[in-house]
Motif scaffolding. Structure first.
Motif, PDB file in Angstrom:
ATOM      1  N   UNK A 130     -20.485 -75.188 -11.825  1.00 60.80           N
ATOM      2  CA  UNK A 130     -21.286 -75.869 -10.817  1.00 60.80           C
ATOM      3  C   UNK A 130     -21.011 -75.354  -9.409  1.00 60.80           C
ATOM      4  N   UNK A 131     -19.752 -75.129  -9.071  1.00 64.09           N
ATOM      5  CA  UNK A 131     -19.376 -74.746  -7.715  1.00 64.09           C
ATOM      6  C   UNK A 131     -19.243 -73.234  -7.605  1.00 64.09           C
ATOM      7  N   UNK A 132     -19.742 -72.672  -6.494  1.00 64.89           N
ATOM      8  CA  UNK A 132     -19.650 -71.227  -6.309  1.00 64.89           C
ATOM      9  C   UNK A 132     -18.205 -70.751  -6.226  1.00 64.89           C
ATOM     10  N   UNK A 133     -17.287 -71.647  -5.882  1.00 64.90           N
ATOM     11  CA  UNK A 133     -15.864 -71.285  -5.851  1.00 64.90           C
ATOM     12  C   UNK A 133     -15.322 -71.001  -7.253  1.00 64.90           C
ATOM     13  N   UNK A 134     -16.082 -71.381  -8.290  1.00 63.78           N
ATOM     14  CA  UNK A 134     -15.652 -71.178  -9.683  1.00 63.78           C
ATOM     15  C   UNK A 134     -16.569 -70.216 -10.426  1.00 63.78           C
ATOM     16  N   UNK A 135     -17.299 -69.376  -9.699  1.00 67.64           N
ATOM     17  CA  UNK A 135     -18.210 -68.434 -10.343  1.00 67.64           C
ATOM     18  C   UNK A 135     -17.436 -67.227 -10.870  1.00 67.64           C
ATOM     19  N   UNK A 136     -16.781 -67.408 -12.000  1.00 71.61           N
ATOM     20  CA  UNK A 136     -16.081 -66.328 -12.677  1.00 71.61           C
ATOM     21  C   UNK A 136     -15.887 -66.729 -14.135  1.00 71.61           C
ATOM     22  N   UNK A 137     -15.235 -65.868 -14.898  1.00 72.98           N
ATOM     23  CA  UNK A 137     -15.053 -66.146 -16.331  1.00 72.98           C
ATOM     24  C   UNK A 137     -14.256 -67.416 -16.555  1.00 72.98           C
ATOM     25  N   UNK A 138     -13.232 -67.626 -15.731  1.00 72.74           N
ATOM     26  CA  UNK A 138     -12.419 -68.833 -15.871  1.00 72.74           C
ATOM     27  C   UNK A 138     -13.243 -70.083 -15.594  1.00 72.74           C
ATOM     28  N   UNK A 139     -14.119 -69.994 -14.607  1.00 74.30           N
ATOM     29  CA  UNK A 139     -14.973 -71.141 -14.300  1.00 74.30           C
ATOM     30  C   UNK A 139     -15.950 -71.452 -15.412  1.00 74.30           C
ATOM     31  N   UNK A 141     -15.509 -70.710 -18.584  1.00 73.66           N
ATOM     32  CA  UNK A 141     -14.742 -71.219 -19.711  1.00 73.66           C
ATOM     33  C   UNK A 141     -14.383 -72.689 -19.515  1.00 73.66           C
ATOM     34  N   UNK A 142     -14.137 -73.101 -18.287  1.00 74.40           N
ATOM     35  CA  UNK A 142     -13.842 -74.511 -18.031  1.00 74.40           C
ATOM     36  C   UNK A 142     -15.000 -75.403 -18.465  1.00 74.40           C
ATOM     37  N   UNK A 143     -16.233 -74.902 -18.317  1.00 70.40           N
ATOM     38  CA  UNK A 143     -17.409 -75.663 -18.754  1.00 70.40           C
ATOM     39  C   UNK A 143     -17.569 -75.571 -20.272  1.00 70.40           C
ATOM     40  N   UNK A 144     -17.406 -74.366 -20.817  1.00 69.09           N
ATOM     41  CA  UNK A 144     -17.583 -74.178 -22.255  1.00 69.09           C
ATOM     42  C   UNK A 144     -16.493 -74.874 -23.064  1.00 69.09           C
ATOM     43  N   UNK A 145     -15.355 -75.089 -22.450  1.00 68.27           N
ATOM     44  CA  UNK A 145     -14.200 -75.662 -23.153  1.00 68.27           C
ATOM     45  C   UNK A 145     -14.136 -77.183 -23.013  1.00 68.27           C
ATOM     46  N   UNK A 146     -15.243 -77.798 -22.626  1.00 65.94           N
ATOM     47  CA  UNK A 146     -15.298 -79.255 -22.528  1.00 65.94           C
ATOM     48  C   UNK A 146     -15.038 -79.879 -23.898  1.00 65.94           C
ATOM     49  N   UNK A 147     -14.452 -81.071 -23.943  1.00 67.32           N
ATOM     50  CA  UNK A 147     -14.061 -81.684 -25.222  1.00 67.32           C
ATOM     51  C   UNK A 147     -15.197 -81.800 -26.231  1.00 67.32           C
ATOM     52  N   UNK A 148     -16.427 -82.019 -25.739  1.00 66.63           N
ATOM     53  CA  UNK A 148     -17.540 -82.212 -26.671  1.00 66.63           C
ATOM     54  C   UNK A 148     -18.071 -80.904 -27.255  1.00 66.63           C
ATOM     55  N   UNK A 149     -17.608 -79.771 -26.747  1.00 70.88           N
ATOM     56  CA  UNK A 149     -18.114 -78.483 -27.227  1.00 70.88           C
ATOM     57  C   UNK A 149     -17.142 -77.894 -28.255  1.00 70.88           C
ATOM     58  N   UNK A 150     -17.657 -77.576 -29.419  1.00 73.79           N
ATOM     59  CA  UNK A 150     -16.860 -77.009 -30.499  1.00 73.79           C
ATOM     60  C   UNK A 150     -17.413 -75.628 -30.842  1.00 73.79           C
ATOM     61  N   UNK A 151     -16.549 -74.628 -30.903  1.00 74.31           N
ATOM     62  CA  UNK A 151     -17.020 -73.261 -31.096  1.00 74.31           C
ATOM     63  C   UNK A 151     -16.654 -72.660 -32.456  1.00 74.31           C
ATOM     64  N   UNK A 152     -15.897 -73.366 -33.248  1.00 73.33           N
ATOM     65  CA  UNK A 152     -15.532 -72.843 -34.572  1.00 73.33           C
ATOM     66  C   UNK A 152     -16.794 -72.576 -35.399  1.00 73.33           C
ATOM     67  N   UNK A 153     -16.943 -71.340 -35.867  1.00 74.86           N
ATOM     68  CA  UNK A 153     -18.092 -70.979 -36.681  1.00 74.86           C
ATOM     69  C   UNK A 153     -19.362 -70.702 -35.925  1.00 74.86           C
ATOM     70  N   UNK A 154     -19.368 -70.884 -34.616  1.00 74.51           N
ATOM     71  CA  UNK A 154     -20.563 -70.631 -33.807  1.00 74.51           C
ATOM     72  C   UNK A 154     -20.699 -69.135 -33.536  1.00 74.51           C
TER      73      UNK A 154
END
Length: 285
Positions: A130-139, A141-154
């Motif tokens: 959301x914030x331009x201060x976090x416009x990078x891979x780490x930023x 990943x912080x969104x993709x790694x939210x508790x409701x998101x599961x990536x196993x098998x995706x």
């Protein structure tokens, strides 16, 4: 004020000069925004474009077929840069493929998001920090790694250039995702014979002011010292140069190659323009 890519001469001794470094496809937009603000602020400034890295598209009909199949079946598509979007779109179009429908797309920042809009891709969901201060891979990943998101098998498809960081791909792989990466372009240093380099040589030969470099890629920054040497300019020329970097890693690269005055701003063209104008208006500009 010179805001063309092929500029040749530094017009006057003692003028402020801003050197904008971006690949050609993204350079004009940033230069136009900056030029407009310079006029609005009534500043006397020469503006030079320097695409430190050229973008060369990669791929053939076989890569296009594989990319099309991967995009169409992916649970998440990650475009790592605007040039990833542009190169993928051109590759698919050249082989009579179209963008997939109803896809989920992840991007690290606003520049890639805009390229997606310009390309005609209309994802059902676009994920970015959301914030331009976090416009990078780490930023991202912080969104993709939210508790409701599961990536196993995706199935996750990365569209990228040759080399580059694999950190985000590694995070998704560790979470059990099936990750594929497609390299659709490569970066090559700008030829020293390009007229843009001649303009930079003229700046350093003609003025005692400190040119301001806008830096948006650490890989591009590392091309500067070798290029200055080829131009016959001493590396310590950078000691009297200012720089504005759009990420901590880029600022670190600027420090490593010898820039004397290194500043950091948040990512995004508007932030780069604001930081440049502020520096131009400072008493010691």
């Amino acid at each position: 004020m010179n805001n063309s890519l092929s500029t040749g001469q530094s017009e006057s001794q003692g003028r402020n000069c801003v050197i904008v470094t971006r690949p050609r496809a993204q350079l004009k937009g940033l230069m136009d925004r900056l030029a407009q603000r310079i006029v609005e602020e009534k500043l006397d400034c020469e503006l030079l474009g320097l695409p430190l890295l050229e973008i060369e598209a990669l791929g053939d009909s076989f890569l296009a077929k594989d990319l099309n199949e991967a995009l169409s079946s992916a649970d998440l598509i990650v475009f790592v840069s605007p040039n990833a979007v542009i190169s993928a779109k051109d590759l698919l179009s050249a082989n009579q493929y179209v963008w997939p429908q109803g896809c989920v797309v992840g991007v690290v920042g606003g520049g890639t998001e805009q390229s997606i809009k310009d390309s005609g891709l209309m994802p059902k969901e676009l994920i970015k920090p959301a914030a331009s201060s976090s416009w990078d891979s780490e930023g991202l990943w912080a969104v993709l790694n939210a508790p409701e998101k599961k990536w196993a098998g995706k199935r996750v498809t990365f569209v990228k250039g040759q080399a580059g960081r694999s950190w985000l791909m590694d995070q998704l792989t560790q979470q059990g995702a099936e990750v594929q990466a497609f390299e659709v372009y490569r970066r090559t240093p700008l030829a020293i014979s390009d007229s843009a380099w001649a303009a930079i040589a003229n700046v350093y030969q003609a003025t005692q002011n400190q040119p301001i470099w806008l830096l948006t890629s650490s890989e591009a920054v590392y091309q500067i010292p070798n290029s200055l040497e080829k131009l016959g300019l001493p590396i310590d020329s950078l000691k009297r140069s200012k720089s504005i970097s759009s990420h901590q890693r880029i600022m670190q690269a600027a420090q490593e190659v010898g820039f004397g005055d290194v500043k950091l701003c948040e990512a995004g063209d508007l932030n780069l323009v604001d930081a440049t104008i502020a520096l131009l208006k400072s008493p010691n500009a």
